[in-house]
Design a protein around this motif. Structure first.
Motif, PDB file in Angstrom:
ATOM      1  N   ALA A 267       0.833  -1.205   0.000  1.00  0.00           N
ATOM      2  CA  ALA A 267       0.000   0.000   0.000  1.00  0.00           C
ATOM      3  C   ALA A 267       0.870   1.258   0.000  1.00  0.00           C
ATOM      4  O   ALA A 267       0.606   2.212  -0.746  1.00  0.00           O
ATOM      5  CB  ALA A 267      -0.931  -0.002   1.202  1.00  0.00           C
ATOM      6  N   LEU A 268       1.919   1.266   0.817  1.00  0.00           N
ATOM      7  CA  LEU A 268       2.807   2.431   0.876  1.00  0.00           C
ATOM      8  C   LEU A 268       3.545   2.658  -0.440  1.00  0.00           C
ATOM      9  O   LEU A 268       3.755   3.806  -0.851  1.00  0.00           O
ATOM     10  CB  LEU A 268       3.803   2.301   2.019  1.00  0.00           C
ATOM     11  CG  LEU A 268       3.255   2.602   3.404  1.00  0.00           C
ATOM     12  CD1 LEU A 268       4.288   2.271   4.477  1.00  0.00           C
ATOM     13  CD2 LEU A 268       2.836   4.064   3.511  1.00  0.00           C
ATOM     14  N   LEU A 269       3.955   1.589  -1.089  1.00  0.00           N
ATOM     15  CA  LEU A 269       4.615   1.735  -2.383  1.00  0.00           C
ATOM     16  C   LEU A 269       3.702   2.433  -3.389  1.00  0.00           C
ATOM     17  O   LEU A 269       4.134   3.329  -4.127  1.00  0.00           O
ATOM     18  CB  LEU A 269       5.056   0.369  -2.921  1.00  0.00           C
ATOM     19  CG  LEU A 269       6.297  -0.227  -2.273  1.00  0.00           C
ATOM     20  CD1 LEU A 269       6.415  -1.710  -2.597  1.00  0.00           C
ATOM     21  CD2 LEU A 269       7.546   0.524  -2.719  1.00  0.00           C
ATOM     22  N   ILE A 270       2.450   2.045  -3.421  1.00  0.00           N
ATOM     23  CA  ILE A 270       1.506   2.649  -4.366  1.00  0.00           C
ATOM     24  C   ILE A 270       1.142   4.073  -3.950  1.00  0.00           C
ATOM     25  O   ILE A 270       1.127   4.992  -4.779  1.00  0.00           O
ATOM     26  CB  ILE A 270       0.265   1.754  -4.524  1.00  0.00           C
ATOM     27  CG1 ILE A 270       0.662   0.448  -5.234  1.00  0.00           C
ATOM     28  CG2 ILE A 270      -0.844   2.478  -5.295  1.00  0.00           C
ATOM     29  CD1 ILE A 270      -0.395  -0.617  -5.251  1.00  0.00           C
ATOM     30  N   ILE A 271       0.890   4.284  -2.670  1.00  0.00           N
ATOM     31  CA  ILE A 271       0.499   5.618  -2.188  1.00  0.00           C
ATOM     32  C   ILE A 271       1.630   6.626  -2.373  1.00  0.00           C
ATOM     33  O   ILE A 271       1.404   7.746  -2.846  1.00  0.00           O
ATOM     34  CB  ILE A 271       0.051   5.547  -0.711  1.00  0.00           C
ATOM     35  CG1 ILE A 271      -1.279   4.806  -0.606  1.00  0.00           C
ATOM     36  CG2 ILE A 271      -0.064   6.940  -0.103  1.00  0.00           C
ATOM     37  CD1 ILE A 271      -1.643   4.386   0.807  1.00  0.00           C
ATOM     38  N   THR A 272       2.852   6.236  -2.018  1.00  0.00           N
ATOM     39  CA  THR A 272       3.958   7.184  -2.158  1.00  0.00           C
ATOM     40  C   THR A 272       4.288   7.442  -3.630  1.00  0.00           C
ATOM     41  O   THR A 272       4.695   8.546  -3.984  1.00  0.00           O
ATOM     42  CB  THR A 272       5.223   6.736  -1.393  1.00  0.00           C
ATOM     43  OG1 THR A 272       5.633   5.439  -1.846  1.00  0.00           O
ATOM     44  CG2 THR A 272       4.986   6.716   0.108  1.00  0.00           C
ATOM     45  N   LYS A 273       4.101   6.450  -4.490  1.00  0.00           N
ATOM     46  CA  LYS A 273       4.310   6.682  -5.924  1.00  0.00           C
ATOM     47  C   LYS A 273       3.243   7.619  -6.471  1.00  0.00           C
ATOM     48  O   LYS A 273       3.529   8.498  -7.290  1.00  0.00           O
ATOM     49  CB  LYS A 273       4.328   5.363  -6.706  1.00  0.00           C
ATOM     50  CG  LYS A 273       4.529   5.534  -8.211  1.00  0.00           C
ATOM     51  CD  LYS A 273       5.641   6.492  -8.592  1.00  0.00           C
ATOM     52  CE  LYS A 273       6.990   5.877  -8.528  1.00  0.00           C
ATOM     53  NZ  LYS A 273       8.053   6.830  -8.959  1.00  0.00           N
ATOM     54  N   LEU A 274       2.003   7.478  -5.989  1.00  0.00           N
ATOM     55  CA  LEU A 274       0.941   8.399  -6.409  1.00  0.00           C
ATOM     56  C   LEU A 274       1.282   9.819  -5.974  1.00  0.00           C
ATOM     57  O   LEU A 274       1.154  10.771  -6.754  1.00  0.00           O
ATOM     58  CB  LEU A 274      -0.407   7.967  -5.826  1.00  0.00           C
ATOM     59  CG  LEU A 274      -1.582   8.893  -6.141  1.00  0.00           C
ATOM     60  CD1 LEU A 274      -1.811   8.990  -7.644  1.00  0.00           C
ATOM     61  CD2 LEU A 274      -2.836   8.403  -5.425  1.00  0.00           C
ATOM     62  N   TYR A 275       1.744   9.981  -4.742  1.00  0.00           N
ATOM     63  CA  TYR A 275       2.151  11.294  -4.233  1.00  0.00           C
ATOM     64  C   TYR A 275       3.301  11.844  -5.074  1.00  0.00           C
ATOM     65  O   TYR A 275       3.318  13.027  -5.442  1.00  0.00           O
ATOM     66  CB  TYR A 275       2.535  11.162  -2.752  1.00  0.00           C
ATOM     67  CG  TYR A 275       2.910  12.442  -2.052  1.00  0.00           C
ATOM     68  CD1 TYR A 275       2.267  13.653  -2.322  1.00  0.00           C
ATOM     69  CD2 TYR A 275       3.909  12.448  -1.093  1.00  0.00           C
ATOM     70  CE1 TYR A 275       2.627  14.819  -1.652  1.00  0.00           C
ATOM     71  CE2 TYR A 275       4.266  13.603  -0.422  1.00  0.00           C
ATOM     72  CZ  TYR A 275       3.621  14.797  -0.709  1.00  0.00           C
ATOM     73  OH  TYR A 275       3.973  15.948  -0.059  1.00  0.00           O
ATOM     74  N   ASP A 276       4.253  10.995  -5.422  1.00  0.00           N
ATOM     75  CA  ASP A 276       5.372  11.388  -6.266  1.00  0.00           C
ATOM     76  C   ASP A 276       4.873  11.850  -7.636  1.00  0.00           C
ATOM     77  O   ASP A 276       5.295  12.889  -8.151  1.00  0.00           O
ATOM     78  CB  ASP A 276       6.349  10.215  -6.399  1.00  0.00           C
ATOM     79  CG  ASP A 276       7.574  10.529  -7.249  1.00  0.00           C
ATOM     80  OD1 ASP A 276       7.911  11.713  -7.423  1.00  0.00           O
ATOM     81  OD2 ASP A 276       8.200   9.572  -7.737  1.00  0.00           O
TER      82      ASP A 276
ATOM     83  N   VAL B  87       4.541   5.607 -15.699  1.00  0.00           N
ATOM     84  CA  VAL B  87       5.384   5.173 -14.580  1.00  0.00           C
ATOM     85  C   VAL B  87       4.514   4.684 -13.421  1.00  0.00           C
ATOM     86  O   VAL B  87       4.825   3.668 -12.785  1.00  0.00           O
ATOM     87  CB  VAL B  87       6.334   6.307 -14.131  1.00  0.00           C
ATOM     88  CG1 VAL B  87       6.993   5.986 -12.801  1.00  0.00           C
ATOM     89  CG2 VAL B  87       7.384   6.578 -15.197  1.00  0.00           C
ATOM     90  N   PHE B  88       3.414   5.379 -13.159  1.00  0.00           N
ATOM     91  CA  PHE B  88       2.517   4.954 -12.078  1.00  0.00           C
ATOM     92  C   PHE B  88       1.909   3.583 -12.369  1.00  0.00           C
ATOM     93  O   PHE B  88       1.867   2.718 -11.490  1.00  0.00           O
ATOM     94  CB  PHE B  88       1.423   6.001 -11.858  1.00  0.00           C
ATOM     95  CG  PHE B  88       0.524   5.687 -10.694  1.00  0.00           C
ATOM     96  CD1 PHE B  88       1.020   5.625  -9.411  1.00  0.00           C
ATOM     97  CD2 PHE B  88      -0.823   5.448 -10.893  1.00  0.00           C
ATOM     98  CE1 PHE B  88       0.200   5.328  -8.326  1.00  0.00           C
ATOM     99  CE2 PHE B  88      -1.659   5.152  -9.827  1.00  0.00           C
ATOM    100  CZ  PHE B  88      -1.141   5.085  -8.539  1.00  0.00           C
ATOM    101  N   VAL B  89       1.477   3.357 -13.601  1.00  0.00           N
ATOM    102  CA  VAL B  89       0.897   2.059 -13.973  1.00  0.00           C
ATOM    103  C   VAL B  89       1.945   0.957 -13.866  1.00  0.00           C
ATOM    104  O   VAL B  89       1.663  -0.132 -13.337  1.00  0.00           O
ATOM    105  CB  VAL B  89       0.285   2.117 -15.388  1.00  0.00           C
ATOM    106  CG1 VAL B  89      -0.061   0.729 -15.906  1.00  0.00           C
ATOM    107  CG2 VAL B  89      -0.956   3.010 -15.400  1.00  0.00           C
TER     108      VAL B  89
ATOM    109  N   ALA C 284       4.238  -3.733 -11.015  1.00  0.00           N
ATOM    110  CA  ALA C 284       5.398  -4.299 -10.308  1.00  0.00           C
ATOM    111  C   ALA C 284       5.054  -4.645  -8.865  1.00  0.00           C
ATOM    112  O   ALA C 284       5.446  -5.705  -8.360  1.00  0.00           O
ATOM    113  CB  ALA C 284       6.572  -3.318 -10.356  1.00  0.00           C
ATOM    114  N   VAL C 285       4.301  -3.781  -8.202  1.00  0.00           N
ATOM    115  CA  VAL C 285       3.920  -4.037  -6.805  1.00  0.00           C
ATOM    116  C   VAL C 285       2.989  -5.240  -6.727  1.00  0.00           C
ATOM    117  O   VAL C 285       3.174  -6.124  -5.874  1.00  0.00           O
ATOM    118  CB  VAL C 285       3.275  -2.780  -6.166  1.00  0.00           C
ATOM    119  CG1 VAL C 285       2.639  -3.122  -4.823  1.00  0.00           C
ATOM    120  CG2 VAL C 285       4.309  -1.678  -5.996  1.00  0.00           C
ATOM    121  N   VAL C 286       2.017  -5.305  -7.612  1.00  0.00           N
ATOM    122  CA  VAL C 286       1.068  -6.430  -7.593  1.00  0.00           C
ATOM    123  C   VAL C 286       1.798  -7.754  -7.857  1.00  0.00           C
ATOM    124  O   VAL C 286       1.575  -8.751  -7.149  1.00  0.00           O
ATOM    125  CB  VAL C 286      -0.081  -6.206  -8.600  1.00  0.00           C
ATOM    126  CG1 VAL C 286      -0.883  -7.473  -8.824  1.00  0.00           C
ATOM    127  CG2 VAL C 286      -0.979  -5.070  -8.132  1.00  0.00           C
TER     128      VAL C 286
END
Length: 123
Positions: free
Chosen positions: A10-19, A54-56, A61-63
């Motif tokens: 969750a943090l990987l996705i949330i912080t990438k979204l913030y980025d 990059v977000f996709v 990658a996270v999934v």
């Protein structure tokens, strides 16, 4: 499944979204991007398309990584995933924070040194 593995994903996705959102808010032109590889992609595909691509890729990658760790069900793999994932999340958050504050922090200064080592004078 270890709750820390889920939190890490969750943090990987949330912080990438913030980025991504902070990058879109900050960058007014391709020359504002500090990563030369991303700069080339932005020149070719545009800033918004590159950022969301990059977000996709990050989500995929996270999934896939999360699924692999779940499938292996190994304490070693879980520990590695949590450690590496938390480190990446910290860097992503620091970059996003620097974008939003318009000033470098300790982590972004190290990232710039790393990029200079990788890309040399072209950076």
């Amino acid at each position: 499944m270890n709750p820390l593995v889920i939190t890490t994903s969750a943090l990987l996705i949330i912080t990438k979204l913030y980025d991504c959102l902070s990058t879109l808010a900050r960058i007014k032109g391709v020359t504002h991007e500090s990563n030369p590889f991303a700069r080339r992609l932005m020149l070719r595909y545009g800033i918004k398309t590159t950022v969301w691509l990059v977000f996709v890729v990050t989500i995929v990658a996270v999934v896939l990584s999360h699924a692999f760790v779940w499938w292996k069900d190994s304490a070693l793999y879980q520990s590695l995933y949590i450690g590496i994932g938390m480190f990446i999340s910290l860097v992503q958050f620091a970059v996003a924070r620097a974008n939003m504050s318009d000033s470098d922090n300790a982590i972004t200064r190290l990232v710039r040194v790393y990029l200079k080592i990788i890309y040399g004078k072209r950076f």
